[in-house]
Design a protein around this motif. Structure first.
Motif, PDB file in Angstrom:
ATOM      1  N   ARG A   1      -6.645  -4.340  -4.386  1.00  0.00           N
ATOM      2  CA  ARG A   1      -7.453  -3.614  -5.248  1.00  0.00           C
ATOM      3  C   ARG A   1      -6.831  -3.786  -6.394  1.00  0.00           C
ATOM      4  N   ARG A   2      -6.986  -3.724  -7.405  1.00  0.00           N
ATOM      5  CA  ARG A   2      -6.552  -3.964  -8.642  1.00  0.00           C
ATOM      6  C   ARG A   2      -6.491  -2.342  -9.509  1.00  0.00           C
ATOM      7  N   THR A   3      -5.147  -1.617  -9.527  1.00  0.00           N
ATOM      8  CA  THR A   3      -5.163  -0.409  -9.751  1.00  0.00           C
ATOM      9  C   THR A   3      -5.053   0.036 -11.564  1.00  0.00           C
ATOM     10  N   GLY A   4      -5.830  -0.828 -12.047  1.00  0.00           N
ATOM     11  CA  GLY A   4      -5.888  -0.556 -14.354  1.00  0.00           C
ATOM     12  C   GLY A   4      -4.435  -0.605 -14.269  1.00  0.00           C
ATOM     13  N   LEU A   5      -3.222  -0.324 -14.518  1.00  0.00           N
ATOM     14  CA  LEU A   5      -2.304  -0.345 -14.130  1.00  0.00           C
ATOM     15  C   LEU A   5      -1.638  -1.160 -14.916  1.00  0.00           C
ATOM     16  N   HIS A   6      -0.358  -1.396 -15.672  1.00  0.00           N
ATOM     17  CA  HIS A   6       0.096  -2.579 -15.762  1.00  0.00           C
ATOM     18  C   HIS A   6       1.976  -2.230 -15.891  1.00  0.00           C
ATOM     19  N   VAL A   7       2.224  -3.516 -16.204  1.00  0.00           N
ATOM     20  CA  VAL A   7       3.579  -3.608 -16.316  1.00  0.00           C
ATOM     21  C   VAL A   7       4.059  -4.451 -17.818  1.00  0.00           C
ATOM     22  N   THR A   8       4.694  -4.532 -18.148  1.00  0.00           N
ATOM     23  CA  THR A   8       4.862  -5.792 -19.489  1.00  0.00           C
ATOM     24  C   THR A   8       5.755  -7.182 -18.955  1.00  0.00           C
ATOM     25  N   HIS A   9       5.834  -8.168 -19.483  1.00  0.00           N
ATOM     26  CA  HIS A   9       5.506  -9.655 -18.966  1.00  0.00           C
ATOM     27  C   HIS A   9       7.582  -9.026 -19.559  1.00  0.00           C
TER      28      HIS A   9
ATOM     29  N   ALA B   1       0.822  -1.230  -0.025  1.00  0.00           N
ATOM     30  CA  ALA B   1      -0.143   0.179   0.123  1.00  0.00           C
ATOM     31  C   ALA B   1       1.065   1.539   0.289  1.00  0.00           C
ATOM     32  N   GLU B   2       1.735   1.121  -0.223  1.00  0.00           N
ATOM     33  CA  GLU B   2       2.762   2.197   1.096  1.00  0.00           C
ATOM     34  C   GLU B   2       3.847   2.374  -0.543  1.00  0.00           C
ATOM     35  N   HIS B   3       3.204   1.362  -1.713  1.00  0.00           N
ATOM     36  CA  HIS B   3       4.579   1.911  -2.468  1.00  0.00           C
ATOM     37  C   HIS B   3       4.044   3.099  -3.588  1.00  0.00           C
ATOM     38  N   PRO B   4       5.160   3.467  -4.199  1.00  0.00           N
ATOM     39  CA  PRO B   4       5.326   5.194  -5.250  1.00  0.00           C
ATOM     40  C   PRO B   4       4.023   4.425  -6.171  1.00  0.00           C
ATOM     41  N   ILE B   5       3.841   3.599  -7.270  1.00  0.00           N
ATOM     42  CA  ILE B   5       3.133   3.026  -7.353  1.00  0.00           C
ATOM     43  C   ILE B   5       1.592   3.581  -7.058  1.00  0.00           C
TER      44      ILE B   5
ATOM     45  N   GLY C   1      -3.732   6.050  -6.470  1.00  0.00           N
ATOM     46  CA  GLY C   1      -4.699   6.221  -5.022  1.00  0.00           C
ATOM     47  C   GLY C   1      -4.713   7.292  -5.602  1.00  0.00           C
ATOM     48  N   ALA C   2      -4.136   8.049  -6.004  1.00  0.00           N
ATOM     49  CA  ALA C   2      -4.262  10.472  -5.396  1.00  0.00           C
ATOM     50  C   ALA C   2      -5.216  10.013  -6.417  1.00  0.00           C
ATOM     51  N   LYS C   3      -5.664   9.690  -7.586  1.00  0.00           N
ATOM     52  CA  LYS C   3      -6.347   9.670  -9.331  1.00  0.00           C
ATOM     53  C   LYS C   3      -7.559   8.562  -8.302  1.00  0.00           C
ATOM     54  N   ASP C   4      -7.152   7.725  -7.766  1.00  0.00           N
ATOM     55  CA  ASP C   4      -8.868   6.830  -7.475  1.00  0.00           C
ATOM     56  C   ASP C   4      -9.072   6.973  -5.715  1.00  0.00           C
ATOM     57  N   PRO C   5     -10.324   7.884  -5.204  1.00  0.00           N
ATOM     58  CA  PRO C   5     -10.451   7.750  -4.407  1.00  0.00           C
ATOM     59  C   PRO C   5     -10.816   7.100  -3.821  1.00  0.00           C
ATOM     60  N   SER C   6     -11.202   5.780  -4.082  1.00  0.00           N
ATOM     61  CA  SER C   6     -11.785   4.501  -3.450  1.00  0.00           C
ATOM     62  C   SER C   6     -10.723   3.109  -3.614  1.00  0.00           C
ATOM     63  N   LEU C   7      -9.235   3.727  -4.815  1.00  0.00           N
ATOM     64  CA  LEU C   7      -8.409   2.477  -3.852  1.00  0.00           C
ATOM     65  C   LEU C   7      -7.495   3.776  -2.998  1.00  0.00           C
ATOM     66  N   MET C   8      -7.668   4.615  -2.765  1.00  0.00           N
ATOM     67  CA  MET C   8      -6.637   5.585  -1.373  1.00  0.00           C
ATOM     68  C   MET C   8      -8.042   5.452  -0.292  1.00  0.00           C
TER      69      MET C   8
END
Length: 881
Positions: free
Chosen positions: A315-323, A275-279, A284-291
RNA sequence: GCGAAAGUGGCGGAACUGGUAGACGCGCUGGAUUUAGGUUCCAGUGGGCAACACCCGUGAGGGUUCGAGUCCCUCCUUUCGCACCA
């Protein structure tokens, strides 16, 4: 000689003799083989508890035994005097922690002396004395110069109402113990000691600790937790790169994870971050429910046991990394079970091959992809419907060019391929974390640093050490009193002389206990942490303490020792050559839940058991005489919180120190937990009284019949020879039990047996009394390490002018142990069927014939031809038909 | 949840290297002493059984062995530790 055993009188006299002779004083110049025996020093909580009595009796038995074997012994004692309980007492009673602590020390010292422990009090130390903690500060500054001590942020329990940091112990069900407020995690700056720099050596040197319990070494090895794995970088997908403000493709636009199972990389179907990870914070700053979810994760304590048993949430973030190989997008999840403090604060999720990932993926509906198959076919259920993760090694499948490799080869190949892409490399990782030593508390050793607005963080110069803790403050539970005391924190900068602020955090008390063992060698030296005397005594030959310290204290102490070695202060690498971990002292637990508030615990002394119709009821009697029924909660460690302690003081007053010591040593072997029993204490007292009576009878007989003559070994009658055999056998067993096995319970049992044998021996002839004299002397000497006072008195009564503890431990007369006839057990097909008597030097043929001739054996052999006859020399014959 | 250890009579424990399960102590039963209680001493005490024969028995289940409390596998329970109690 008194006819009755009067422990109070006996113990007073013995202690006076020892004091007059200075028997407990240790000297460096005494020559001989040194033996430094150390018991873990107590926290001065107010009164000794049974765990202390057990611990220090074990140490005293070993010390007194070693001394009688001619070794030059050191057995010191001191006080682990800083810590939280003093602050709690201060809050409860309004007394300054310093006064409370020193009063407790004075009282407990008297208790230790009353128990007759052979402690060298001239070396007493207390960690709250500036002369001691000065050296904590001094070595801390040396570590800081070398970068072993450094500053970074760490996570603590925060009580938002009291605005204060809470110890784990002060968090009860996720709430502050005083305020009841929901505890939050908070990051604050702290000082750390770089113990991980020594991780490899701490692990490796466990192999040199052959006289440590195996289980302690295993626990430490697992705690250090060396694992070989691979760092894997997952490049940010476009959405993540944009959010984090990094150009996609940039070397820093990656999420790093560490894995020991790089062979499962193709099975990754998600990545999870703390939860404290920078990403997480950026998303979270852009998504109140995630925050809101991140805030939820921040609640609760920092304790690992809490975190590990918590319901897994994400919680999913909708963000991705690539394999890194397939280039497929992998979604980033925020999960409460990933901790920022461990590794990178991010893990790759492989549900098919990791238990925890499997549970999380199943719950969240995340895809599962099998990439490892069992080679034995033991686990073929690796396709839907999924039942469980397959966490074992095997052969890779569905892994592109890496398919068909065994797990180990796959790890190597994948690591090499990652390295070629600059997206990873092999790395050794330790589970062990650096040691955070900052405490936002008053009653501890001040951290010797000064914060200057101009010069930054500045060390207190050595010439100004120690930074002395003011002793008059009384904490109130809200924050650190030092931070509210300008006379302490206002100071001038040692560099620019301008106004500055002193650091108000104090050190973890584990610092104090990490090296106290060394200070006993030279407690009076004001110019050096340790000196030449340490060379003579150190390291500790025998360390004794509770099993609950198996990891933290012992690991920190091993680390601190290695640091001292690297600074040239000592020339050994391990502080404790041999370790004995004593078990806990247990008693029954009784409680009752009032209509409101917390459970009330009742002391077993105040609880009676009533049994009717097979149903037990437990009735507690309160101070005011009223009674109520309470619940029984089984056995547990004696503790204040469970109110199930027994005060050693009452025991000593009623039965004497020797009975208390004997009970502790007799009731269980030292490494096992020990159950309290009032009846057992009485039994121990009864035995000492029988011993006294037996010796008294013998001495009285001598008074009328004259002093017994010297033993004439050749002239003994068979019963006299039998008793002598029993005496020498007992001596041999006790010597081995104390010296090698450290099973004091069986040593005592052996002397009890001897006393039973003695009681049946009625022979007033001169040689009979000579044998009896030897028997009484051996019994007395054998018991003396456990019950030194009564042994001291009996030795005098047996006609010796000297002091028993100055005697040499007797040698076993091996000739007395020889036997001419042996009793062998005869089995038929492994079942006991009879016994035979044979000459000690009988050959196998004779034994075989005698065994087969035994009537009951013949009955079971029933004419059949024995298939095999197994003869175990001096023990047993087994006839197989 | 993870790491470690331990489970043997009514109870604490013994059996050390795979070789007589229950040493020693507590408790209990009977007897002696004692005005009584307590103390002390003697005898007995794993279960079954008339029995000293025999059968059963070391948390549960399986295995190895001439022989398993002890070694191996699975499971259950309890205790200790989990980084700010000490």
């Amino acid at each position: 000689m008194e006819e009755r055993y009067e422990p109070a009188q006996v113990e007073r006299a013995a202690q006076a003799d020892w004091a007059a002779a200075g028997s407990f004083r240790a000297r460096e110049d005494a020559g001989g083989d040194k033996f430094y025996c150390l018991s873990m020093f107590p926290y001065p909580s107010g009164r000794l508890h049974m765990g202390h009595v057990r611990n220090y009796t074990i140490g005293d038995v070993l010390t007194r035994f070693a001394r009688m074997q001619g070794r030059n012994v050191l057995q010191p004692m001191g006080w682990d005097a800083f810590g939280l309980p003093a602050e709690n007492a201060a809050m409860a009673n309004g007394v300054a922690p310093a006064k409370w602590t020193r009063d407790n020390i004075a009282y407990m010292k008297k208790q230790l002396q009353a128990l007759g422990f052979a402690l060298d009090w001239e070396r007493e130390i207390a960690t709250c004395d500036p002369s001691y903690y000065k050296w904590n500060q001094w070595l801390f500054l040396r570590m800081r110069e070398k970068g072993i001590a450094y500053k970074r942020t760490g996570v603590v329990n925060w009580d938002p109402v009291d605005q204060t940091v809470l110890a784990n112990e002060q968090v009860i069900d996720g709430r502050g113990w005083r305020t009841g407020a929901l505890v939050e995690k908070r990051e604050i700056p702290m000082y750390y000691l770089n113990i991980t720099r020594y991780a490899d050596e701490l692990l490796r040197d466990l192999d040199t600790l052959g006289d440590w319990p195996e289980r302690v070494r295993v626990m430490q090895a697992n705690w250090i937790g060396r694992s070989e794995g691979v760092d894997v970088a997952f490049p940010f997908a476009a959405n993540t790169a944009a959010l984090m403000g990094k150009p996609a493709g940039d070397a820093s636009a990656v999420m790093k994870v560490f894995t020991t199972r790089a062979d499962t990389l193709f099975g990754v179907t998600f990545v999870a971050i703390a939860a404290e990870h920078p990403i997480a914070l950026a998303a979270g700053a852009k998504d109140p429910s995630l925050m809101a979810f991140i805030d939820e994760c921040r609640r609760g304590s920092v304790m690992e046991a809490d975190v590990a048993t918590m319901e897994k949430k994400g919680r999913r973030t909708g963000l991705h990394v690539t394999h890194p190989f397939t280039g497929e997008p992998v979604e980033i999840w925020v999960a409460n079970y990933v901790l920022m403090g461990y590794g990178e604060g991010a893990v790759m999720g492989v549900p098919a091959h990791d238990e925890r990932d499997f549970a999380f993926a199943t719950q969240q509906g995340i895809a599962i992809r099998t990439v490892v198959k069992s080679t034995t076919g033991a686990y073929e259920n690796v396709v839907a419907p999924w039942i469980d993760a397959y966490g074992e090694h095997g052969v890779t499948v569905n892994s592109a060019e890496f398919s068909g490799l065994d797990s180990k080869a796959a790890v190597d190949a994948i690591a090499a391929a990652l390295a070629a892409k600059d997206l990873g490399q092999k790395r050794v990782q330790f589970r062990l974390r650096d040691w955070g030593i900052s405490r936002q508390r008053y009653w501890g050793c001040p951290i010797p640093l000064i914060h200057c607005p101009k010069c930054g963080e500045v060390a207190v110069p050595d010439s100004q050490l120690p930074v002395v803790l003011p002793e008059h403050l009384v904490p109130d539970g809200s924050g650190n009193p030092l931070a509210k005391t300008p006379s302490f924190f206002e100071c001038s900068c040692p560099q620019c002389d301008g106004p500055a602020r002193r650091e108000t955090d104090t050190m973890d008390t584990f610092v104090d206990s990490s090296w106290y063992y060394a200070r006993y060698a030279c407690p009076d030296n004001d110019a050096a942490m340790v000196d030449a005397r340490a060379k003579y005594w150190l390291p500790v030959d025998q360390y004794i303490g509770g099993i609950e310290h198996a990891i933290l204290h012992l690991l920190y102490s091993r680390f601190w020792t290695k640091v001292m070695r690297d600074f040239g202060l000592v020339d050994y690498s391990e502080p404790f050559r041999s370790l004995l971990t004593q078990g806990m002292v247990l008693n029954h637990i009784y409680w009752q839940q009032p209509a409101e508030g917390r459970r009330l615990y009742f002391n077993p002394n105040d609880v009676d058991v009533e049994e009717s119709g097979g149903v037990k009821r437990y009735i507690a009697t309160r101070d005011d005489g009223s009674q109520l029924e309470v619940q029984y909660d089984g056995l547990g460690t004696m503790s204040k919180s469970k109110n199930n302690g027994v005060d050693p003081q009452s025991l000593v007053e009623k039965y004497g120190a020797d009975t208390a010591r004997l009970f502790m040593m007799f009731t269980a072997p030292p490494e096992q937990s020990l159950e309290w029993s009032d009846e057992g204490v009485q039994g121990s007292f009864r035995f000492l009284r029988r011993l006294w009576t037996a010796v008294h009878g013998h001495v009285a007989m001598n008074a009328t019949a004259g002093v017994p003559p010297a033993l004439d070994r050749a002239a003994l009658t068979p019963p006299q020879r039998e008793l002598r055999r029993a005496v020498q056998q007992t001596l041999a067993k006790v010597t081995d039990d104390i010296g090698r096995r450290r099973t004091f319970n069986t040593a005592i049992a052996a002397v009890m047996e001897l006393l039973n044998t003695l009681a049946r021996f009625d022979d007033r002839s001169p040689q009979g009394r000579a044998v009896l004299q030897e028997a009484c002397e051996v019994a007395t000497v054998c018991l003396s390490p456990m019950v030194p006072h009564v042994a001291h008195a009996l030795w005098r009564e047996l006609g010796h002018a000297g002091t028993l503890m100055d005697e040499r431990w007797p040698q076993v007369d091996a000739s007395a142990l020889e036997l001419t006839q042996l009793t062998l057990v005869v089995q038929v097909n492994g079942k006991l069927r009879g016994q035979i008597e044979v000459a000690a030097d009988a050959g196998e043929e004779t034994i075989r014939a005698t065994a087969l001739a035994e009537p009951n054996v013949q009955k079971f052999v029933a004419g059949a031809t024995p298939r095999k006859v197994i003869i175990v020399p001096r023990k047993l014959v087994n006839v197989v038909v």
